[in-house]
Design a protein around this motif. Sequence first.
Motif, mmCIF file in Angstrom:
data_model
loop_
_atom_site.group_PDB
_atom_site.id
_atom_site.type_symbol
_atom_site.label_atom_id
_atom_site.label_comp_id
_atom_site.label_asym_id
_atom_site.label_seq_id
_atom_site.Cartn_x
_atom_site.Cartn_y
_atom_site.Cartn_z
ATOM 1 N N GLY A 99 59.120 45.666 42.469
ATOM 2 C CA GLY A 99 58.758 44.486 41.746
ATOM 3 C C GLY A 99 58.192 43.418 42.754
ATOM 4 N N ALA A 100 58.467 43.356 43.890
ATOM 5 C CA ALA A 100 58.286 42.349 44.867
ATOM 6 C C ALA A 100 57.000 42.638 45.679
ATOM 7 C CB ALA A 100 59.364 42.220 46.034
ATOM 8 N N TRP A 101 56.260 43.811 45.294
ATOM 9 C CA TRP A 101 54.920 43.999 46.032
ATOM 10 C C TRP A 101 53.909 44.139 45.095
ATOM 11 C CZ3 TRP A 101 54.643 44.550 51.179
ATOM 12 C CH2 TRP A 101 56.156 44.752 51.733
ATOM 13 N N PRO A 102 52.706 44.053 45.623
ATOM 14 C CA PRO A 102 51.529 43.661 44.622
ATOM 15 C C PRO A 102 51.241 45.396 44.069
ATOM 16 C CG PRO A 102 50.794 42.882 46.664
ATOM 17 C CD PRO A 102 52.180 43.457 46.706
ATOM 18 N N THR A 103 50.556 45.213 42.684
ATOM 19 C CA THR A 103 50.344 46.693 42.150
ATOM 20 C C THR A 103 48.601 46.975 42.215
ATOM 21 O OG1 THR A 103 50.455 45.847 39.929
ATOM 22 C CG2 THR A 103 52.492 46.870 40.938
ATOM 23 N N VAL A 104 48.334 47.790 42.705
ATOM 24 C CA VAL A 104 46.864 47.909 42.501
ATOM 25 C C VAL A 104 46.438 49.074 41.486
ATOM 26 C CG1 VAL A 104 44.762 48.551 44.061
ATOM 27 C CG2 VAL A 104 46.651 46.954 44.742
ATOM 28 N N ASP A 105 45.525 49.178 40.863
ATOM 29 C CA ASP A 105 45.084 50.224 39.981
ATOM 30 C C ASP A 105 43.458 50.517 39.851
ATOM 31 O OD1 ASP A 105 47.794 50.492 38.890
ATOM 32 O OD2 ASP A 105 47.380 48.887 37.174
ATOM 33 N N THR A 106 43.285 51.530 39.708
ATOM 34 C CA THR A 106 41.861 51.890 39.903
ATOM 35 C C THR A 106 41.458 52.598 38.633
ATOM 36 O OG1 THR A 106 40.013 53.213 41.106
ATOM 37 C CG2 THR A 106 42.007 54.246 41.228
ATOM 38 N N SER A 107 40.039 52.560 38.034
ATOM 39 C CA SER A 107 39.829 53.008 37.050
ATOM 40 C C SER A 107 38.112 53.388 37.088
ATOM 41 C CB SER A 107 40.259 52.418 35.662
ATOM 42 O OG SER A 107 39.330 51.116 35.828
ATOM 43 N N GLY A 108 37.653 54.422 36.128
ATOM 44 C CA GLY A 108 36.463 54.861 35.993
ATOM 45 C C GLY A 108 35.818 55.194 34.925
ATOM 46 N N SER A 109 34.997 55.061 34.372
ATOM 47 C CA SER A 109 34.348 55.569 33.056
ATOM 48 C C SER A 109 33.060 55.544 32.881
ATOM 49 C CB SER A 109 34.963 54.501 31.918
ATOM 50 O OG SER A 109 34.317 53.156 32.051
ATOM 51 N N TYR A 110 32.573 56.396 31.975
ATOM 52 C CA TYR A 110 31.147 56.578 31.547
ATOM 53 C C TYR A 110 31.218 56.710 30.215
ATOM 54 C CZ TYR A 110 26.931 58.929 30.324
ATOM 55 O OH TYR A 110 25.616 59.149 29.759
ATOM 56 N N SER A 330 51.883 34.606 39.110
ATOM 57 C CA SER A 330 51.013 35.757 39.437
ATOM 58 C C SER A 330 49.755 35.464 39.953
ATOM 59 C CB SER A 330 51.065 37.048 38.265
ATOM 60 O OG SER A 330 52.190 37.179 37.709
ATOM 61 N N LEU A 331 49.176 36.350 40.770
ATOM 62 C CA LEU A 331 47.853 36.648 41.376
ATOM 63 C C LEU A 331 47.258 37.655 40.776
ATOM 64 C CD1 LEU A 331 48.096 35.532 45.196
ATOM 65 C CD2 LEU A 331 47.291 33.981 43.297
ATOM 66 N N ILE A 332 46.136 37.574 40.058
ATOM 67 C CA ILE A 332 45.496 38.730 39.426
ATOM 68 C C ILE A 332 43.959 38.723 40.061
ATOM 69 C CG2 ILE A 332 44.570 39.660 37.272
ATOM 70 C CD1 ILE A 332 46.851 38.216 35.804
ATOM 71 N N GLY A 333 43.490 39.988 40.298
ATOM 72 C CA GLY A 333 42.226 40.166 40.912
ATOM 73 C C GLY A 333 41.685 41.306 40.461
ATOM 74 N N THR A 334 40.385 41.455 40.236
ATOM 75 C CA THR A 334 39.776 42.587 39.694
ATOM 76 C C THR A 334 38.274 42.555 40.627
ATOM 77 O OG1 THR A 334 40.540 42.162 37.501
ATOM 78 C CG2 THR A 334 38.510 43.631 37.903
ATOM 79 N N PHE A 335 37.856 43.873 40.831
ATOM 80 C CA PHE A 335 36.701 44.195 41.651
ATOM 81 C C PHE A 335 36.135 45.542 41.178
ATOM 82 C CE2 PHE A 335 34.449 46.620 45.077
ATOM 83 C CZ PHE A 335 33.281 45.428 45.319
ATOM 84 N N GLY A 336 34.885 45.695 40.861
ATOM 85 C CA GLY A 336 34.364 46.819 40.375
ATOM 86 C C GLY A 336 32.856 47.054 40.327
ATOM 87 N N LEU A 337 32.175 47.883 39.863
ATOM 88 C CA LEU A 337 30.666 48.131 39.831
ATOM 89 C C LEU A 337 30.482 48.561 38.558
ATOM 90 C CD1 LEU A 337 30.252 50.413 43.005
ATOM 91 C CD2 LEU A 337 29.789 47.869 42.646
ATOM 92 N N GLN A 338 29.522 47.799 37.902
ATOM 93 C CA GLN A 338 29.045 48.158 36.515
ATOM 94 C C GLN A 338 27.537 48.196 36.445
ATOM 95 O OE1 GLN A 338 29.776 45.279 33.184
ATOM 96 N NE2 GLN A 338 31.551 46.780 32.552
#
Length: 378
Positions: A99-110, A330-338
Amino acid sequence: MKLRQLSLNSVTAMALALAGCSVGPDYKEPALAVPAAWTEAQQKGVDTRPAELARWWAAFEDPTLDSLVDRAVRSNLDLRVAEARIREARASRAVVASGAWPTVDTSGSYTRSRSSENAFNIPSQGGGTGGGASGIKLERSLFNAGFDANWEIDVFGGVRRSVEAADAIIEATEYSRRDILVSLLGDVARNYIDLRGAQRRLALARANLKTQQDSLDLTRVRFDAGLASDLDVARAEAQLNTTASQVPTLESLMKQAAYSLDLLLGLSPGALWKELENEVAIPNLPAEVVVGLPSDLLRRRPDIRSAERQLAAATAQVGSAIADLFPRFSLIGTFGLQSISASDWFTGRSRYWSIGPTLSWPIFDAGRIRANIEIRNA
């Protein structure tokens, strides 16, 4: 843009500065007032040097007992359960510490979709599938892939208190295993000595039976010769029958101790009988035994040490519960391609991103947080 960057940096710096705080009580090990010396023992000449108990059963100098102890440590089922609980506590600690570390998730969709013509009030032309009369494209594809990151900054020490509690629980679980080990080794030694004692008593009873049978035969000869009364014969028979009645009881005690050893070693009853059925001398203690101080008993007993570690864990859990009263940063960030086309999906124009701090603070929870604090305090 510079103003927004400054604001973000200020919030982040403030949160990191506060991250060194931890709410809730700090644990202090209970102080026990114990005497430094055992006056009574010194007056009687008792050896109060620290007792060496790592392999206390070795003082009996019995190879069979040493073998039974080693096998019990490897195969006892209660001890295996205790070891599994230690592994469980260590894994739980890793879960809490994450819980003390950041979490990073990835996702993709079509996605392939078509909009309703009636949603745009397009006159019906018939036969069209890809678009309407007004040039509106009703069917399209959407390619999407990206990363989401979330880091809840432990400003008020809720996670740190939980990790502190998890560390104490690991230690308490390890001491609980030692407590089981102490009981296990004591039971193995006690049942083994009971077995050897029952064998010795049985051998003496059988020897007494032979002697008493000879005495009865002699008494009968004397009775036939008129040198003894029928009371002497009856008394000799009663003594013989009394001794004979002890034999089944001693055999039962011997087998009961052997079967108890089977269970302590995780074996089926009767597995050790061939190994233990032959009579061996009862193990003897050494002439001198170092007993140590009575106060050392508190430090040696794993059940007391486990209880003390459980107290430490409960104290840390109070702080973890109190931290729920305070806001969460919290610090929230999002990066992606669309893109709607696969051909330009990986170009710079398809990028999207967002980053920023968030704050959440419970306003009304019907007393849930404070009730949880009362639970932890209790």
